[in-house]
Design a protein around this motif. Structure first.
Motif, PDB file in Angstrom:
ATOM      1  N   LYS A 389     -71.418  33.749  15.523  1.00  0.00           N
ATOM      2  CA  LYS A 389     -72.047  33.711  14.197  1.00  0.00           C
ATOM      3  C   LYS A 389     -71.702  32.405  13.478  1.00  0.00           C
ATOM      4  O   LYS A 389     -72.564  31.792  12.842  1.00  0.00           O
ATOM      5  CB  LYS A 389     -71.594  34.911  13.359  1.00  0.00           C
ATOM      6  CG  LYS A 389     -72.145  36.237  13.841  1.00  0.00           C
ATOM      7  CD  LYS A 389     -71.694  37.384  12.949  1.00  0.00           C
ATOM      8  CE  LYS A 389     -72.252  38.718  13.443  1.00  0.00           C
ATOM      9  NZ  LYS A 389     -71.800  39.859  12.604  1.00  0.00           N
ATOM     10  N   GLU A 390     -70.444  31.989  13.591  1.00  0.00           N
ATOM     11  CA  GLU A 390     -70.050  30.739  12.951  1.00  0.00           C
ATOM     12  C   GLU A 390     -70.778  29.560  13.573  1.00  0.00           C
ATOM     13  O   GLU A 390     -71.194  28.638  12.872  1.00  0.00           O
ATOM     14  CB  GLU A 390     -68.538  30.536  13.083  1.00  0.00           C
ATOM     15  CG  GLU A 390     -68.061  29.229  12.433  1.00  0.00           C
ATOM     16  CD  GLU A 390     -66.604  28.910  12.691  1.00  0.00           C
ATOM     17  OE1 GLU A 390     -66.275  27.713  12.797  1.00  0.00           O
ATOM     18  OE2 GLU A 390     -65.810  29.866  12.798  1.00  0.00           O
ATOM     19  N   ALA A 392     -73.738  29.539  15.081  1.00  0.00           N
ATOM     20  CA  ALA A 392     -75.137  29.549  14.642  1.00  0.00           C
ATOM     21  C   ALA A 392     -75.255  29.082  13.200  1.00  0.00           C
ATOM     22  O   ALA A 392     -76.164  28.321  12.839  1.00  0.00           O
ATOM     23  CB  ALA A 392     -75.720  30.955  14.801  1.00  0.00           C
ATOM     24  N   LYS A 393     -74.317  29.514  12.368  1.00  0.00           N
ATOM     25  CA  LYS A 393     -74.338  29.129  10.956  1.00  0.00           C
ATOM     26  C   LYS A 393     -74.153  27.624  10.794  1.00  0.00           C
ATOM     27  O   LYS A 393     -74.793  26.994   9.940  1.00  0.00           O
ATOM     28  CB  LYS A 393     -73.229  29.883  10.214  1.00  0.00           C
ATOM     29  CG  LYS A 393     -73.277  29.727   8.701  1.00  0.00           C
ATOM     30  CD  LYS A 393     -72.077  30.404   8.041  1.00  0.00           C
ATOM     31  CE  LYS A 393     -72.038  31.890   8.331  1.00  0.00           C
ATOM     32  NZ  LYS A 393     -70.907  32.552   7.606  1.00  0.00           N
ATOM     33  N   ALA A 394     -73.303  27.025  11.616  1.00  0.00           N
ATOM     34  CA  ALA A 394     -73.033  25.592  11.495  1.00  0.00           C
ATOM     35  C   ALA A 394     -74.291  24.761  11.693  1.00  0.00           C
ATOM     36  O   ALA A 394     -74.470  23.725  11.058  1.00  0.00           O
ATOM     37  CB  ALA A 394     -71.966  25.178  12.508  1.00  0.00           C
ATOM     38  N   LYS A 397     -77.748  27.221   9.104  1.00  0.00           N
ATOM     39  CA  LYS A 397     -77.660  27.497   7.668  1.00  0.00           C
ATOM     40  C   LYS A 397     -77.975  26.273   6.811  1.00  0.00           C
ATOM     41  O   LYS A 397     -78.705  26.392   5.818  1.00  0.00           O
ATOM     42  CB  LYS A 397     -76.273  28.048   7.318  1.00  0.00           C
ATOM     43  CG  LYS A 397     -76.172  28.510   5.868  1.00  0.00           C
ATOM     44  CD  LYS A 397     -74.819  29.145   5.562  1.00  0.00           C
ATOM     45  CE  LYS A 397     -74.749  29.588   4.106  1.00  0.00           C
ATOM     46  NZ  LYS A 397     -73.418  30.193   3.793  1.00  0.00           N
ATOM     47  N   ALA A 403     -79.516  32.181  10.500  1.00  0.00           N
ATOM     48  CA  ALA A 403     -78.370  31.854  11.355  1.00  0.00           C
ATOM     49  C   ALA A 403     -77.924  33.106  12.101  1.00  0.00           C
ATOM     50  O   ALA A 403     -76.868  33.681  11.826  1.00  0.00           O
ATOM     51  CB  ALA A 403     -77.237  31.276  10.523  1.00  0.00           C
ATOM     52  N   GLU A 499     -66.020  20.935   6.784  1.00  0.00           N
ATOM     53  CA  GLU A 499     -66.677  21.979   7.546  1.00  0.00           C
ATOM     54  C   GLU A 499     -67.288  21.451   8.824  1.00  0.00           C
ATOM     55  O   GLU A 499     -67.483  22.166   9.769  1.00  0.00           O
ATOM     56  CB  GLU A 499     -67.780  22.635   6.701  1.00  0.00           C
ATOM     57  CG  GLU A 499     -67.344  23.861   5.972  1.00  0.00           C
ATOM     58  CD  GLU A 499     -66.821  24.915   6.919  1.00  0.00           C
ATOM     59  OE1 GLU A 499     -67.587  25.424   7.736  1.00  0.00           O
ATOM     60  OE2 GLU A 499     -65.642  25.239   6.848  1.00  0.00           O
ATOM     61  N   TYR A 684     -77.495  30.067  19.770  1.00  0.00           N
ATOM     62  CA  TYR A 684     -78.449  30.128  18.666  1.00  0.00           C
ATOM     63  C   TYR A 684     -79.802  29.602  19.131  1.00  0.00           C
ATOM     64  O   TYR A 684     -79.910  28.845  20.086  1.00  0.00           O
ATOM     65  CB  TYR A 684     -77.965  29.284  17.477  1.00  0.00           C
ATOM     66  CG  TYR A 684     -77.647  27.844  17.838  1.00  0.00           C
ATOM     67  CD1 TYR A 684     -78.637  26.860  17.840  1.00  0.00           C
ATOM     68  CD2 TYR A 684     -76.354  27.469  18.186  1.00  0.00           C
ATOM     69  CE1 TYR A 684     -78.351  25.546  18.187  1.00  0.00           C
ATOM     70  CE2 TYR A 684     -76.054  26.156  18.539  1.00  0.00           C
ATOM     71  CZ  TYR A 684     -77.060  25.208  18.533  1.00  0.00           C
ATOM     72  OH  TYR A 684     -76.775  23.906  18.889  1.00  0.00           O
ATOM     73  N   GLY A 734     -74.987  20.112   9.283  1.00  0.00           N
ATOM     74  CA  GLY A 734     -73.966  21.069   9.678  1.00  0.00           C
ATOM     75  C   GLY A 734     -72.820  20.438  10.381  1.00  0.00           C
ATOM     76  O   GLY A 734     -72.054  21.085  11.006  1.00  0.00           O
TER      77      GLY A 734
END
Length: 734
Positions: A389-390, A392-394, A397, A403, A499, A684, A734
């Motif tokens: 999940k992290e 995909a979010k990177a 998002k 994400a 990040e 992702y 990201g």
């Protein structure tokens, strides 16, 4: 197959040791329950407009990676541009809808269905009576038969890249009339809808010479809304013009020019007016969005740069004439750059970013041929260390895209075969990952061969310095190698980083000890037995005198920034379970051939396109490697070298099952076993960002859906597209 920025496709993943065969696979959803396929995570973004609002005429200049080497999609060097041309100029019996599922194309096909299953499967095609080739000849059984003979694999004089499905056909014959084609299969074939899309004329498919050569540089006979009128390798463009013999809805555009523009140069080409539509990277998308938003804002030399400008003025007006001359020259160069940038931004204000998710997913590949990853427990530990999940979010998002991690190797959300089978492997679990490694014999603080390890560390540190320097010098990274997790005593190295990752903050042991002698910092010591802080890096793992270090190979060229962001996060996640990572950045052109395909890696990131026919198209990607006659290993497209007999059997059953529900269930079972083997970990769905001239409609980020070329065009003056705005994109990648 592709990685972000590099494309390669022949058009064209418990403490106890668990084998895929022993795994309890989750039950497949029955016909009466909710469809696990779900919906696409993102729809297409094409500024839809009714044809009545679209002007007649105009030229669309569309960026492609390169002018294709061949116009024959069934040859090994066919690429994405080859497919794009084929979609516009050749018949396809089926095309994909917004859910990535095949739908009958009424421009060519009135109907197609299985009319017999015993003693053999027979499919009857009824063709559109208006469908003709550009030379006036009707499309018919002779074209189907010629394509079958060319692609059946029986005649090796045809240089074909693929023959899946065609090798199951026994014969093709005319039906009750010229508009009917009967195809009889010698073995049942579930994916029969994948055949004859595209369909080439018998003039191309009829002989090996015509197949191998005549369709490489030109297509004399076509049957689509457009025809190929020029292929210019020197001028880097292919010209498609409206087909006067087209019987369907007339094409709105008079011409489509496919122009080769490298991805890193597309923002400049858009601003210069050389192209009207282009897939772009997040950085270029940010520029386009900023140009649309930031009219009248400060120039790059205002605001935060004011102090630098003041120092520049002081030097230029000081007493040192040489320094003043150099500064004046530098200021002039900067001024020209600012003027050029502002001019480009004004031009980019005429474009917008349309975005969706590409029908492809990025995966972490684990090479199971040899080394630590030959042990399934280690592969599973790598997988359990990852927070998908992290990751995909990177990537997604910051772009405003969903994400959501991909849950299948064989389909994407919305496609008929999709189901989230990741539970067969399990989610992120640091403790479980460490337990799996311990069960495989990799233990904390294990003995390491001192002399060899000392020499190796020297080399690693030297390589690490070069790698870090390359990272600093170039935003996309450069060639080099460095070690992640080198300082085994360091605490949580994530602290102090942004990040998006950054330089790895390993501390030198001697310097750290000196600081402690000088007084150190409060809390530098902890009582013996105190637990490590959450997220802290684990100590080194070793087995048989060797540390657990995996070689992580990445591309270094333009467009690889997102992959490097993901790789940085993966290395930190692996470090927390005690796995060290040696990152090697290589040139794009050698990434697949010299590293992925040849197996010279432990970990790698690259992408696979999703198929509406996974039983056919995905099988070679996950087939169990087998020894070839010459002693080598035949891996087909399974570059992870991880496969099982059970997965092969499930694919074989799925492709031979004519019951669609049963076939989907078998594909989902195969996917669960692929997850369990942990050869590749889907992360992702890839973002699809397209810069498009604002008045260009029915074009952009197509998502799953096959483009409808005859509907693309420019709005009539005063007309507006349908609601469904193209949202802006963040300037961060990201």
């Amino acid at each position: 197959m592709s990685h972000d920025g590099v494309t390669l496709r022949a058009i064209m993943r418990s403490v106890a040791f668990l084998t895929a065969g022993a795994l309890a696979v989750p039950a497949v959803t029955g016909c009466g329950s909710e469809d696990p396929a779900g919906k696409p995570l993102a729809g297409q973004d094409i500024a839809p407009a009714a044809r009545a609002l679209v002007a007649d005429g105009g030229t669309l200049r569309w960026a492609v990676d390169a002018v294709p080497e061949t116009l024959n999609t069934f040859q090994a060097d066919a690429d994405a541009a080859t497919n794009r041309i084929a979609q516009a100029v050749l018949p396809s019996m089926y095309r994909l809808d917004g859910n990535g599922r095949p739908q009958r194309n009424p421009d060519y096909l009135e109907s197609a269905k299985v009319v017999e299953t015993e003693p053999k499967q027979v499919v009857l095609y009824k063709l559109n009576q208006q469908a003709v080739w550009s030379d006036g000849r009707e499309i018919g059984a002779a074209d189907f038969a010629a394509q079958w003979r060319a692609l059946s694999g029986k005649d090796t004089a045809y240089w074909t890249a693929r023959n899946a499905g065609y090798d199951r056909i026994e014969r093709i014959e005319r039906g009750a009339n010229d508009l009917e084609v009967r195809v009889t299969f010698q073995r049942p074939y579930a994916d029969w809808r994948s055949l004859f899309s595209p369909l080439y004329p018998k003039d191309v498919m009829g002989t090996p010479d015509s197949f191998n050569d005549s369709a490489r540089k030109k297509l004399k006979v076509t049957a689509g809304p457009f025809a190929v009128t020029k292929v210019d390798h020197k001028g880097d463009e292919v010209v498609l013009t409206r087909n006067p013999r087209w019987w369907g809805r007339p094409a709105k555009l008079s011409e489509i020019v496919l122009r080769a523009v490298p991805r890193e140069k597309r923002a400049d080409a858009l601003a210069a007016g050389r192209i009207d539509l282009a897939e772009i990277d997040p950085e270029a998308a940010g520029r386009v969005t900023l140009a649309d938003r930031a009219k009248g804002t400060a120039t790059p030399l205002q605001g935060p740069n004011a102090a630098a400008a003041l120092r520049s003025w002081a030097v230029a007006n000081g007493s040192d004439e040489d320094a003043a001359d150099e500064e004046i020259t530098a200021r002039e160069r900067r001024h020209r750059a600012v003027v050029r940038y502002e001019r480009q931004q004004r031009a980019l204000g005429g474009f917008e970013v349309r975005k969706s998710l590409e029908p492809a997913y990025t995966q972490l590949a684990l090479n199971g041929a040899d080394g630590p990853l030959a042990d399934e427990r280690v592969r599973r530990a790598v997988a359990r260390a990852l927070d998908r999940k992290e990751l995909a979010k990177a990537v997604l998002k910051p772009l405003g895209l969903p994400a959501v991690p991909v849950g299948s190797h064989l389909a994407l959300s919305g496609q008929a075969a999709y189901a989230d089978n990741s539970g067969a492997l399990g989610g992120q679990d640091t403790a479980e990952a460490r337990a799996l490694l311990a069960d495989a014999g990799w233990v904390l603080g294990g003995p390491i061969e001192e002399k060899k390890e000392k020499e190796k560390r020297k080399g690693e540190k030297a390589a690490g310095g070069e790698g870090k320097k390359a990272e600093k010098d170039s935003p996309d990274g450069d060639e080099g190698t460095y070690i992640v997790g080198e300082d085994d005593k360091a605490g949580d190295e994530d602290k102090g980083k942004g990040e998006s990752g950054g330089t790895h903050l390993a501390q030198d042991g001697k310097q750290y000890a000196n600081k402690l002698k000088q007084g150190g910092a409060p809390g530098a010591y902890a009582p013996k037995g105190t637990a490590a802080p959450a997220g802290a890096a684990a100590g080194p793992l070793a087995k048989d005198g060797k540390p657990l270090t995996l070689r992580f190979v990445l591309p270094s060229g333009p467009g690889s920034r997102s992959l490097n962001t993901v790789a940085d996060r993966i290395t930190r996640m692996l470090r927390k379970v005690g796995i060290r990572t040696e990152i090697s950045k290589v040139k794009d052109e050698s990434y697949f051939k010299d590293h992925i395909a040849s197996g010279q890696y432990d970990l790698a990131l690259y992408s696979w396109p999703a198929s509406a026919f996974p039983a056919t198209d995905a099988r070679p990607i996950f087939a169990k490697p087998v020894p070839a006659a010459d002693g080598s290993l035949n891996v087909e497209q399974n570059y992870t070298r991880v496969g099982t007999d059970q997965v092969d059997q499930l694919f074989d059953q799925a492709v031979a099952t004519l019951d669609e529900g049963e076939s989907r269930g078998l594909i989902r079972k195969a996917d669960a076993r692929i997850w369990a083997a942990a050869g590749s970990i889907p992360l992702y769905q890839r973002p699809q960002l397209t810069a498009v001239r604002k008045d260009l409609v029915n074009a952009g980020a197509f998502g799953f859906r096959t483009p409808v070329y005859e509907d693309m065009g420019y709005l009539k003056k005063g007309a507006k597209p349908a609601p469904g705005a193209s949202a802006s994109v963040s300037t961060s990648d990201g």
